[in-house]
Design a protein around this motif. Structure first.
Motif: not given
Length: 921
Positions: A27, A39-40, A42, A108, A110, A198-199, A201-202
């Motif tokens: 992401t 982004g992140s 995984t 995962t 960031g 979920d995004l 949170t990110l």
């Protein structure tokens, strides 16, 4: 297939093999206002060996602590603070407990970074809209001078070509922008807290100004082929019906609003060649779409990202009404080359950068040669070459790709490979500096030439069948050289590994010396250097040379013996030397041929005949060999000029193109000898002026490509040779344009010549007129023509102004055009070296992460020709860190040494020949 196993020790420059990535869930949020991204990622992993530490690639990113979840553990683990190895561009994460061997894990991480203008990694490009500078972002992950690949500067990853994985990409961006990536979009929605919890949170600051673009999961692919871009793009769309699958593939080309109207031709080319490749390779195109993105700022010419080709404006844009034939050819070549990579490089990828040529040589050959299919000749070459020539010949029959290949690729390759500082096609690349430097004429042009030679030797049909077998055996996998040879060996029943080994693993190429005997010819091979025959340890290689001997039978019919191979230092072959004969028929071989003077005279007499038995490819090869051999002092330059003089009645453009390039090279070598230069100019005018008088300055639509190109070539040569009538005509056309604003008096094919004449022989008004074109150029081609023309001024003030533009205003990708222009101007040829030296630190910092630094060194110094030049160049670079461009530097030094030697051994000879020629005319 070569694979990396747990038994393979982790070298200093390769990642550990204790874990292997299988899938990335990536992401990326892009903020074009702040010019940042975050982004992140995984990554799903197969744990091959028990470990508490995970090492991966990362550079220029801010990383948080990593979290790992393993099927061998009940809970997630948080890593210690990441440990960075800046030199090797790696990061290590350590965890409290081990990840057991044989389990699966997910890590995962960031990350965040800046969108710089580096033209590498995930970077920004700019454009002008309503007087304001605006930005968009795109990726360029293939090897640079700072790292093996640059995906690691966009997200932490296993950034090696053999570590293939699948990618599921999500892009977050401002809602008024467009996101594109390797695969089609599955969802493109404005941010909603309920849909994208979920995004939230990110990215805690998400709101309705943002949108979320989700893409389909890719097939297994290497990290350097991952691509994504964000900006205010518009697109044109077309479709291709695929012959094997029967699918209809959507094709798009993206650009900013101001450029999109010039993108149709590139889109049309892609629509033509994509189905042809699927048919030729007998392997289905695996992706559901194929896009192209045009970039204002781009280091290379173009890049073959799977499903999303990217490239610079001059490689992908043109206005059909204003484009010259050279610009159209470039777009055809680039698109065909990159589409070839969808198979060679993307489906089947080199195991490591040592085998780069398996990507670039193939793409060059496939894009530029063709193989016989349904009586349509499609001579193939490897990866790039195979796809390019084969498709161009079918899709664009007006071109002569097999013939043009000799000038564009074969002669280029032999010129570079004739230096002591050359390198093998397959060359060890242990570190980042070495990887970045092999994207050169050897990995592309020599590799393609060797593959073309092999194709001609074994037969195009068997060669192509072997290529198909190779691809099918390594789908979605990685390969090494012998994998390719295995496929062709299977299709031909020949030991290709033994036959080809020295061609790809040894440096250099041979010259075949031919001596007539009582019953035929004796041939000998030695390594050829631009300064003569190699000696001692530099002359140990014995190549398997397909001699392809052209002779005649009793009835006078041409015979070509393709079975004759020189596989020893010397050998003899029976033939009737009283009749014309020639080695390397068709000029498919990667070698030079040196004949005795008496036989060369017979060849000159034969090529002068209107019905000569020598083909266009033969005549091109003879000219190129003669000039190269004269430079190496293996043949008198006067003999080479006699051969050229014998070709006065030649009508083929490509033969004249080769003559033009060689005569321009001679003029550039003797640029400080006014006597030889003026005589040589008179000789050039005598050759090319008749074509100017015959063909004129207009380009009617009824002209064939050959006629158009011959006209352009002749006018360019006469301008360079200071033909006053041509100068007056070109100056007059620019004056009329300046007076009326009517650019119809400047044909697209002549804009470069007209701009040069205007600046070289004009004053401030003409210079300002060309500078205005540079500032507001309607096409990329006209802008490049204006850049190089501005450098031709003789006025110190205008020269200084152009230096300032090059340094302060030019886009990074365009600086090399200015230096090239200065290097071709006698007044600034040496002056530009002082400009380079005075601004070295600034230029180095600006270009250290790109290919450009090597090009700047080669362009600035490659044309010098005295011992003083050599000494000063050595002195300047003595205390510099040249690790990122040492190959280009060494090649430039070799070029100067060769020019010095050429002047010493041939000045008297060429002067006497030219004086005798002048007296006889």
């Amino acid at each position: 297939m070569s694979t990396i196993t747990s038994e393979t020790p982790a070298s200093k420059f390769r990642l550990p093999t204790n874990v292997k990535p299988t899938h990335y869930d990536l992401t990326v949020r892009t903020d074009l206002d702040k010019l940042t991204f975050d982004g992140s990622v995984t990554v799903s992993l197969d744990v091959k060996e028990e470990t508490k530490t995970i090492v991966m690639n990362s550079s220029k990113l801010k990383l948080g602590q990593a979290t790992v979840h393993s099927t061998g553990s009940q809970s997630d683990q948080l890593s210690s603070e990441p440990s960075f190895d800046e030199k090797e561009k790696r990061v290590s994460f350590s965890f409290p407990t081990v990840l057991p061997a044989g389990t699966q894990a997910k890590i995962t991480i960031g990350f965040s970074g800046e969108l710089t203008g580096s033209m590498t990694g995930y970077y920004r490009s700019s454009f002008e809209e309503e007087g304001k500078t605006k930005y968009y972002s795109l990726t360029q992950f293939e090897a640079s001078f700072l790292s093996a690949t640059d995906a690691r500067t966009a997200f932490p990853c296993w950034d090696e070509p053999a570590l293939k994985a699948k990618y599921t990409i999500t892009m977050v961006s401002k809602s008024d922008t467009v996101n594109i990536s390797n695969m089609p979009i599955t969802s493109d929605k404005v941010f909603s807290p309920s849909d994208h919890a979920d995004l939230k949170t990110l990215f805690v600051d998400l709101n309705e100004e943002w949108k979320i673009s989700k893409f389909e999961t890719t097939p297994l692919m290497s990290s350097y082929l991952v691509a994504f871009a964000n900006g205010p793009f518009e697109y044109l769309e077309s479709f291709a019906k695929m012959p094997l699958s029967g699918r209809t593939i959507p094709l798009r080309i993206y650009a900013t609003k101001d450029l999109i109207h010039q993108a149709q031709f590139a889109l049309d080319v892609k629509a033509k060649v994509l189905p042809l490749y699927e048919q030729v390779f007998e392997v289905e195109y695996p992706l559901p779409k194929l896009d192209t993105l045009v970039a204002n700022d781009f280091d290379a010419g173009a890049m073959e990202n799977w499903g999303l080709i990217t490239g610079r404006t001059s490689a992908l844009l043109l206005d059909p009404k204003k484009a010259d034939l050279a610009a159209k050819k470039r777009v055809v070549v680039v698109q065909s080359h990159e589409v070839a990579h969808m198979w060679f490089g993307n489906i089947t990828t080199m195991e490591w950068w040592d085998y780069l040529y398996l990507n670039e040589g193939f793409a060059t050959l496939m894009g530029e040669v063709i193989i016989e299919v349904n009586y349509q000749i499609l001579l193939l070459t490897l990866r790039v070459l195979i796809c390019f020539h084969s498709l161009i010949s079918r899709a664009f029959p007006e071109f002569k790709p097999n013939s043009e290949f000799i000038t564009v690729h074969l002669n280029r390759a032999l010129a570079l490979d004739s230096k002591l500082s050359s390198h093998p096609i397959e060359v060890a690349c242990p570190n980042a500096e070495s990887i970045g430097q092999i994207f050169d004429g050897l990995s592309y042009s020599k590799a393609a030439s060797v593959l073309r030679m092999l194709s001609a030797y074994v037969g195009e049909d068997k060669f192509l069948k072997g290529v198909s077998l190779y691809l099918k055996a390594h789908l979605y996998a990685n390969s090494v050289t012998n994998d390719l040879w295995a496929g062709i060996s299977k299709s031909t029943g020949t030991d290709i590994i033994n036959f080809m080994d020295n061609w790809v693993k040894k440096i250099g190429f041979p010259v075949v010396t031919v001596t007539e005997t009582s019953g035929g010819i004796k041939v000998r091979q030695d390594r050829f250097l631009e300064t003569g025959l190699a000696e001692g340890k530099d002359n140990e290689t014995i190549w398997n040379i397909p001699l392809s001997i052209l002779t005649f039978d009793a009835s006078g019919k041409t015979i070509i013996d393709k079975t004759a191979v020189l596989d020893s230092r010397e050998s003899t072959f029976a033939l009737d030397t009283s009749k014309p004969y020639k080695l390397n028929a068709g000029t498919n071989g990667v070698y030079r041929v040196l004949y005795e003077d008496a036989h060369l005279s017979k060849i000159a007499a034969e090529v002068a005949k209107p019905d000569s038995v020598f083909t266009i490819e033969d005549r091109m090869g003879l000219v190129n060999d003669a000039l190269a051999l004269s430079k190496a002092a293996l043949m008198k330059l006067s003999n080479a000029l006699t051969l050229i003089d014998a070709l006065r009645n030649e009508q083929e453009y490509l033969v004249w193109d080769g003559i033009s390039a060689n005569l321009s090279s001679l003029a550039a070598i003797w640029w400080e000898d006014e006597n030889i230069r003026s005589l040589l100019n008179a000789f050039r005018i005598s050759l090319f002026s008749p074509f100017v008088q015959k063909l004129g300055y207009e380009y009617p639509a009824s002209d064939s490509p050959d006629i158009s190109q011959l006209r352009t070539c002749a006018i360019g040569q006469c301008l360079a040779a200071k033909d006053q009538s041509v100068i007056n005509e070109l100056k007059g056309r620019f004056a009329q344009y300046m007076k009326t604003g009517d650019d119809s008096v400047i044909p697209a094919d002549l804009q470069g010549a007209i701009y040069r004449a205007a600046v070289t022989y004009g004053g401030q008004d003409e210079y300002n007129g060309v500078k205005a074109i540079y500032d507001k150029a309607p096409t990329p081609t006209s802008r490049i023509s204006a850049m190089t023309a501005m450098c031709q001024s003789k006025d110190p003030a205008r020269i200084e102004e152009t230096y300032e533009i090059a340094l302060k205003r030019a886009r990074d990708q365009d600086v090399v055009y200015f230096l090239s222009g200065f290097a071709s101007n006698d007044i600034t040829k040496r002056q530009v070296t002082h400009f380079f030296q005075d601004h070295y630190e600034e230029l180095y910092k600006r270009f250290e992460s790109t290919f450009m630094m090597r090009y700047l060194v080669e362009t600035t110094y490659g044309g010098l020709s005295t011992q003083k030049d050599l000494d000063e160049m050595n002195a300047f670079f003595k205390d510099k860190d040249t690790s990122k461009y040492h190959m280009g530097l060494a090649q430039s030094l070799d070029s100067i040494r060769a020019r010095i030697a050429y002047i010493e051994h041939s000045s008297s000879d060429v002067r006497h020949w030219l004086e005798a020629w002048k007296q006889g005319n």
